[in-house]
Design an enzyme around this catalytic site. Structure first.
Site, short mmCIF file in Angstrom:
data_model
loop_
_atom_site.label_atom_id
_atom_site.label_comp_id
_atom_site.label_asym_id
_atom_site.label_seq_id
_atom_site.Cartn_x
_atom_site.Cartn_y
_atom_site.Cartn_z
CD GLU A 66 -2.01 -5.06 11.83
OE1 GLU A 66 -2.58 -5.45 10.81
OE2 GLU A 66 -0.83 -4.68 11.83
CE LYS A 121 5.60 -1.21 10.20
NZ LYS A 121 4.66 -0.44 9.38
CG HIS A 160 -4.41 -36.84 15.92
ND1 HIS A 160 -4.58 -38.15 16.31
CD2 HIS A 160 -5.41 -36.59 15.04
CE1 HIS A 160 -5.62 -38.66 15.67
NE2 HIS A 160 -6.14 -37.72 14.89
N GLY A 170 -4.90 -2.40 5.30
CA GLY A 170 -4.11 -3.54 4.81
C GLY A 170 -4.78 -4.87 5.06
NE ARG A 171 -6.57 -4.48 11.21
CZ ARG A 171 -5.94 -3.33 11.33
NH1 ARG A 171 -4.81 -3.11 10.68
NH2 ARG A 171 -6.42 -2.37 12.10
CE LYS A 212 -3.59 2.06 2.91
NZ LYS A 212 -4.51 1.83 4.03
CD GLU A 261 9.31 -6.03 7.32
OE1 GLU A 261 8.99 -4.91 6.84
OE2 GLU A 261 9.13 -6.31 8.52
#
Ligand code: G6Q
Length: 552
Positions: free
Chosen positions: A362, A513, A393, A276-277, A214, A220
């Site tokens: 978030e 950050k 399991h 973003g999410r 965005k 990263e």
């Protein structure tokens, strides 16, 4: 400034319905689901609903119809209806970033009108979708060629957080509908291993990178994008002109996109009102569209839209996202449950819990109200999970017999996309059995009656009374996926409204950050040893500098 410890006037604990819920909780908290089912033979019918192709059974909750009535009253007192209208209208409800919150506009029909700052955003949404469709069509048909004339066979999405989790989850979820002659990979981590593995064995001449960011400034993603550029250039014989055929961008930041060297003609835009999410159905979903094609992508949008319409119009007592959100509040704030397990009995949904972790945590991991005062109650619970039956399991032991209360969301489908003998019956038998075992358990009498020696009885007792929701859908289609994601988006919104928090900012990710940016240059051994941090951080940096040596 309100002094710490106080809470704002709009705190849910001051609402009459909250107070009624406190009393109601005291009255019913010890009632066992065995009792509740015995007392009301129509319970399953009364406490379930169906909408948008999803059957939602909430009868295995430690709740009665009265609980639901009170929770709905709480939602009304907290103004959920008005908040829904404000979101759909395009009001700037993300107050700390002064933005509208309009993921619902991403799936609005062509003719709809949703206005932000005086402009209808729906035509822009469809213009981008049309461009994405045209591009995806060219790549999928082979009309779009790489620099050397080869067709594109590999797509690598480079992005992180909201620009990665949705695309990965959707690709995995819709793999059965994807073009199997193409390879799709995803790079998110700044750990070079992620990039190295994603490009392993691929021919740069057949590879398209979708740089999804965005802001187009994320550390990263930009680091990976530069490595991708170098990898592609090397493979294409160093010809800069080749980049145009192998890189496209998804971003809101055209200036940074061109600075990186991607022609903005190959950029697919979105807007600051898409968080973003909440962006997997925007251009951030380009890799999804490349995988499944424009028609399937639009079917997914239809699923989102159908759930949006349900959320916007259904009465709250019959409103699936509202009920799901409210039940979450019931456990988080009245039973003190810390977590929610999301357990899809569908292998293709293996990344769905990870996707939901970002969406829920978030969004609702907040410590202050919209007014900036401390929240008076716990907010977003911890979401986690794995597909069934695998989890059975491993960690289900704790859900069944541990000391913590963990509400579970079971998600299952009537039809398998890969019918194979009796597999699907076995899968579904397991999901039904888990809900039943959690709710009703096994008493000491029942265990004894099986001839268990007395000393072993306590170990084999299942207390039961452990709550779960079951969502049963026909088949995992793109439509179903869209409806499920929108279900959780709006459940998160419902909870944020009750807690009076901003579900749409994420200031909590900032500090780390900023500190990382400060530390990066300090890791170079040719610079003076850093001394400005705390003694622990200084020592860790020193040790790393020694390990790193001159290596690069
Ligand atoms: C999501 C968050 C966050 C964001 C990433 C990537 O709601 O804001 O996860 O999506 O930090 O950001 P960019 O898309 O700007 O690279």
């Amino acid at each position: 400034m309100t002094p710490p410890g106080s809470h704002s006037a709009s705190s849910p604990v001051d609402r009459p319905a909250w107070k009624a819920l406190v009393a109601h909780h005291a009255a019913i908290r010890d009632r066992h689901l065995r009792q509740l089912f015995q007392q009301d033979p129509s319970r399953a019918e009364r406490m379930s609903m169906e909408a948008v192709g999803i059957a939602f059974d909430y009868s295995k909750h430690r709740a009665t119809p009265e609980t639901i009535t009170l929770l709905v009253a709480l939602a009304e007192e907290c103004g959920l209806r008005g908040r829904i209208d404000a979101m759909f209208r395009g009001d700037k409800i993300n107050v700390t970033e002064k933005r509208a919150v309009l993921h619902v506009a991403l799936r609005a029909p062509r003719g709809a009108t949703i206005t932000v700052d005086g402009a209808n955003v729906v035509p822009e949404v469809h213009a981008v979708l049309d461009r994405m469709a045209a591009f995806a069509g060219k790549v999928r048909s082979g009309e779009w060629k790489g620099h050397t004339g080869k067709r594109i066979r590999n797509v690598i999405n480079v992005g992180i957080g909201g620009s990665d989790l949705g695309p990965v989850m959707a690709y995995e979820a819709l793999k059965a509908y994807s073009d199997r002659s193409m390879t799709f990979r995803f790079v998110s981590n700044v750990d070079g291993t992620d990039f190295a593995e994603a490009t392993q064995g691929l021919d740069p001449a057949e590879t398209l990178f979708v740089i999804s960011s965005k802001t187009f400034t994320t550390l990263e993603t930009m680091t990976n994008a530069h490595s991708a550029r170098a990898w592609a250039l090397k493979g294409l014989g160093g010809d800069e002109k080749g980049i145009a055929k192998h890189f496209v961008a998804v971003s809101t930041n055209a200036a940074e996109v061109s600075k990186f060297g991607i022609d903005t003609a190959n950029m697919f835009g979105f807007w600051d009102w898409v968080g973003g999410r909440y962006s997997m159905d925007s251009a951030i979903g380009l890799s999804t569209m490349l995988a499944v094609g424009p028609d399937r992508f639009r079917e997914m949008l239809e699923g989102f839209r159908a759930m949006d319409e349900h959320f916007r119009t259904a009465p709250l007592s019959q409103n699936m996202p509202a009920l799901l959100g409210l039940l979450g509040v019931w456990y988080a704030n009245f039973f003190g449950a810390q977590t929610v397990a999301v357990l899809p009995y569908e292998q293709y949904l293996k990344r769905f819990p990870a996707y939901l972790q970002q969406l829920t945590m978030e969004s609702n991991g907040k410590h202050v109200t919209l007014e900036g005062t401390p929240v008076a109650v716990d907010t977003g619970p911890i979401y986690w999970g794995e597909p069934g039956t695998n989890g059975q399991h491993s960690f289900y032991q704790l859900i069944h017999q541990g000391t913590r209360l963990i509400p579970c969301d079971f998600i299952a489908f009537g039809q398998s996309l890969n019918p194979l003998g009796k597999h699907h019956d076995m899968l579904l038998a397991n999901v039904f059995a888990q809900g039943e075992a959690l709710a009703f358990g096994k008493t000491a009498e029942e265990v004894k009656a099986e001839g268990t020696p007395d000393w072993l009885v306590p170990h084999r007792v299942f207390s039961g009374n452990r709550p779960s929701s079951t969502f049963l859908l026909e088949k995992l289609t793109p439509f179903a996926l869209g409806s499920l994601v929108a279900l959780y988006e709006h459940a998160v919104f419902t909870q944020g409204t009750i807690w009076n928090i901003n579900s749409f900012d994420q200031w909590g990710v900032e500090l780390g950050k900023v500190l990382a940016q400060r530390i990066i240059p300090e890791l170079d051994p040719s610079t003076p040893q850093p001394t400005s941090h705390d003694s622990s951080t200084n020592a860790l940096i020193r040790r790393y500098r020694a390990m790193r040596g001159g290596a690069r």
